[in-house]
Design a protein around this motif. Structure first.
Motif, PDB file in Angstrom:
ATOM      1  N   ALA A  32      10.583   5.581  -1.205  1.00  0.00           N
ATOM      2  CA  ALA A  32      11.113   4.751  -2.287  1.00  0.00           C
ATOM      3  C   ALA A  32      11.050   3.272  -1.922  1.00  0.00           C
ATOM      4  CB  ALA A  32      12.546   5.157  -2.614  1.00  0.00           C
ATOM      5  N   GLN A  33      11.270   2.947  -0.656  1.00  0.00           N
ATOM      6  CA  GLN A  33      11.200   1.548  -0.226  1.00  0.00           C
ATOM      7  C   GLN A  33       9.783   1.018  -0.336  1.00  0.00           C
ATOM      8  OE1 GLN A  33      13.801  -0.216   0.364  1.00  0.00           O
ATOM      9  NE2 GLN A  33      12.955  -2.089   1.189  1.00  0.00           N
ATOM     10  N   ILE A  34       8.802   1.829   0.053  1.00  0.00           N
ATOM     11  CA  ILE A  34       7.400   1.405  -0.056  1.00  0.00           C
ATOM     12  C   ILE A  34       7.044   1.176  -1.518  1.00  0.00           C
ATOM     13  CG2 ILE A  34       5.005   2.175   0.233  1.00  0.00           C
ATOM     14  CD1 ILE A  34       5.965   3.550   2.858  1.00  0.00           C
ATOM     15  N   GLU A  35       7.478   2.087  -2.409  1.00  0.00           N
ATOM     16  CA  GLU A  35       7.189   1.905  -3.832  1.00  0.00           C
ATOM     17  C   GLU A  35       7.885   0.655  -4.361  1.00  0.00           C
ATOM     18  OE1 GLU A  35       7.150   4.173  -8.130  1.00  0.00           O
ATOM     19  OE2 GLU A  35       7.956   5.229  -6.388  1.00  0.00           O
ATOM     20  N   PHE A  36       9.121   0.417  -3.957  1.00  0.00           N
ATOM     21  CA  PHE A  36       9.858  -0.771  -4.368  1.00  0.00           C
ATOM     22  C   PHE A  36       9.102  -2.035  -3.954  1.00  0.00           C
ATOM     23  CE2 PHE A  36      12.838  -4.117  -3.067  1.00  0.00           C
ATOM     24  CZ  PHE A  36      13.478  -4.377  -4.265  1.00  0.00           C
ATOM     25  N   LEU A  37       8.639  -2.063  -2.699  1.00  0.00           N
ATOM     26  CA  LEU A  37       7.919  -3.237  -2.201  1.00  0.00           C
ATOM     27  C   LEU A  37       6.586  -3.444  -2.922  1.00  0.00           C
ATOM     28  CD1 LEU A  37       8.653  -2.794   1.601  1.00  0.00           C
ATOM     29  CD2 LEU A  37       9.629  -4.500   0.058  1.00  0.00           C
ATOM     30  N   LEU A  38       5.882  -2.347  -3.195  1.00  0.00           N
ATOM     31  CA  LEU A  38       4.612  -2.460  -3.925  1.00  0.00           C
ATOM     32  C   LEU A  38       4.844  -2.987  -5.337  1.00  0.00           C
ATOM     33  CD1 LEU A  38       2.789   0.795  -2.791  1.00  0.00           C
ATOM     34  CD2 LEU A  38       2.113  -1.565  -2.294  1.00  0.00           C
ATOM     35  N   ARG A  39       5.868  -2.477  -6.006  1.00  0.00           N
ATOM     36  CA  ARG A  39       6.170  -2.947  -7.372  1.00  0.00           C
ATOM     37  C   ARG A  39       6.541  -4.427  -7.368  1.00  0.00           C
ATOM     38  NH1 ARG A  39       7.542   0.607 -11.512  1.00  0.00           N
ATOM     39  NH2 ARG A  39       7.125   2.773 -11.005  1.00  0.00           N
ATOM     40  N   ARG A  40       7.344  -4.834  -6.383  1.00  0.00           N
ATOM     41  CA  ARG A  40       7.757  -6.240  -6.313  1.00  0.00           C
ATOM     42  C   ARG A  40       6.552  -7.138  -6.061  1.00  0.00           C
ATOM     43  NH1 ARG A  40      12.426  -8.094  -2.280  1.00  0.00           N
ATOM     44  NH2 ARG A  40      10.739  -7.903  -0.773  1.00  0.00           N
TER      45      ARG A  40
END
Length: 113
Positions: A32-40
């Protein structure tokens, strides 16, 4: 919700450890953190697609999704101060307490000695 894509990602172990620590600090999974960072990063670069789904909500579902039985008869929450009267809060510790109620029996060290 659309099916989520699966991706094998190779990372430097130090990068993975840093992301995992960051995720833990924010109570997220590493994924979830990786997805959050990619989205940001995509949003900051104005490249986030308009049709990109939202991130799933974290945590417990809202109370409105509670079962009908528990919603029909809510129990009042007890006040944290209900068990402690104002008089008992100021009273000294009991005799068998590991914390002394009076410290006058203890010698005070003089810093000049």
């Amino acid at each position: 919700m659309a099916e989520r894509k699966k991706l094998l990602l190779r990372l430097d172990p130090a990068i993975h450890d840093a992301v995992a620590r960051w995720a833990s600090d924010e109570l997220r999974s590493t994924n979830a953190q990786i997805e959050f960072l990619l989205r940001r990063a995509l949003a900051q670069a104005n490249r986030l697609p308009d049709d990109a789904g939202r991130l799933p909500r974290r945590g417990r579902p809202p109370k409105s999704a509670a079962s009908p039985k528990s919603a029909a008869s809510p129990t009042p929450a007890a006040s944290p101060d209900a068990a402690v009267s104002p008089d008992s809060a100021a009273s000294p510790a009991p005799a068998n307490s590991p914390v002394p109620s009076d410290t006058s029996d203890y010698p005070v060290e003089d810093p000049d000695d």
